[in-house]
Design a protein around this motif. Sequence first.
Motif, short mmCIF file in Angstrom:
data_model
loop_
_atom_site.label_atom_id
_atom_site.label_comp_id
_atom_site.label_asym_id
_atom_site.label_seq_id
_atom_site.Cartn_x
_atom_site.Cartn_y
_atom_site.Cartn_z
N THR A 49 0.82 -1.25 -0.02
CA THR A 49 -0.02 -0.11 0.10
C THR A 49 0.75 1.32 0.09
O THR A 49 0.21 2.23 -0.32
CB THR A 49 -1.11 -0.05 1.22
N GLY A 76 0.35 -1.55 -5.01
CA GLY A 76 -0.67 -2.46 -5.50
C GLY A 76 -0.40 -3.99 -5.75
O GLY A 76 -1.33 -4.60 -6.09
N ALA A 113 2.23 1.44 -10.60
CA ALA A 113 0.98 1.02 -9.88
C ALA A 113 0.75 -0.43 -10.44
O ALA A 113 1.06 -0.79 -11.93
CB ALA A 113 -0.09 1.79 -9.90
N THR A 200 -9.82 -1.65 -7.70
CA THR A 200 -8.74 -0.86 -7.37
C THR A 200 -8.82 0.26 -8.37
O THR A 200 -8.75 0.20 -9.74
CB THR A 200 -7.37 -1.33 -7.34
N ALA A 202 -7.32 4.47 -9.63
CA ALA A 202 -6.31 5.29 -9.34
C ALA A 202 -6.48 6.52 -10.17
O ALA A 202 -7.24 6.53 -11.22
CB ALA A 202 -4.96 4.68 -9.80
N ARG A 242 3.06 7.48 -3.87
CA ARG A 242 2.01 6.86 -4.17
C ARG A 242 1.58 6.06 -2.89
O ARG A 242 2.20 5.20 -2.13
CB ARG A 242 2.23 5.84 -5.17
N LEU A 244 -1.97 3.40 -1.42
CA LEU A 244 -3.45 2.80 -1.54
C LEU A 244 -4.23 3.11 -0.34
O LEU A 244 -3.73 2.53 0.83
CB LEU A 244 -3.04 1.54 -2.00
N LEU A 254 -6.25 4.71 -5.02
CA LEU A 254 -4.74 4.86 -5.12
C LEU A 254 -4.61 6.48 -5.56
O LEU A 254 -4.98 6.71 -6.61
CB LEU A 254 -3.96 4.19 -6.29
N THR A 256 -1.73 9.60 -6.22
CA THR A 256 -0.30 9.58 -6.82
C THR A 256 -0.04 11.20 -6.87
O THR A 256 -0.67 11.93 -7.02
CB THR A 256 -0.17 9.09 -8.12
#
Length: 356
Positions: A49, A76, A113, A200, A202, A242, A244, A254, A256
């Motif tokens: 994470t 990830g 990721a 998931t 991002a 980054r 999570l 996520l 970033t």
Amino acid sequence: MTRDYSQLFPGTTPSPTPASRLTQLGWQGFFATQVEADALARTPPVRVTEVHRSGLVALGEDIEVEIPPRDDLTVGDWLLYDADSPKDSVRLDRKSLIQRVAAGRLKYEQLIAANVDTVFITTSANADFNIARLERYVALCLNAEVEPVILITKPDLAEDPDTFVERASEISARVPVLALNATAEDVRNKLADWAKPGRTVAFLGSSGVGKSTLTNALAGTELETRGIREDDAKGRHTTRHRQLYLTANGPAVLDTPGMRELQLTDVAAGLSELFEDIEDLATRCKFRDCAHETEPGCAVQAAIAEGALDPARLERFRKLAAEETHNRETIAEKRAREKGFAKHVKRITKDKPNRR
């Protein structure tokens, strides 16, 4: 107590105590099929994470661990955690991987990721909006087999926000485009088609476009946010690494840092999907090696003459294809040199007589 991981496998009857945290982390059947249930009891699954220079943070069903730095891991990634030797924890095969050429003179691949389902490519309805940069992100996602969605934030600051949506929609018919205010109360509802439990998502884009604000809206976090500079619409970095984040009834999210430079490598398949209109036209050219410039019977130039193809789009395609080829070949040469040097050192070490 040994935890029962049988409920994590497809086709099994859920146990009375479902593995809710692993679901929040994005555990899916793709990963479960790579390992036997008894192996999970010995080496439980954890997901990276956070990545720091000092090491990695990984979460599992009921554990939080730190793992020594490893160049082959990114945010990830799923691991089978080896408590006796954390650095030797086995990485499961990835469902997807997003990477770029690292900024700077030295060309090498930088992992961004892993195992992301949807990327929200985030830009603003101001000077940050740039078709060429958006195309780079889309090609990156398509190549990684990650679903791209373009989000245009700050529509309230634009005189005609629909213009930004229309321009972004011309990039690819495969990519949905939404305009939304990152601070509005309906963010969750607008992103609900993609922001589902077990998935998931991002946020990628420049600094100051609202990525952290959107993360806060989805994940219930309280990340620091800062506005853009009024003179040039450039963002200020707030996210430093980054990370999570888990949500109670939604996806893993996520956030970033902003990326001002996004160079591509090994994304030929993504470019083909993004510019499939141009590649389809190229198949109709009279000559197979047509450069689409002044050759007779060029279907690409004919489409430009008819107004069916924007010449600027063709130029962007050429630029990206040339950049991708150059970076790929440069990195391949670098790998070959490093491999050759490693063999040379190994040979010298082997031939060197032992001294007592």
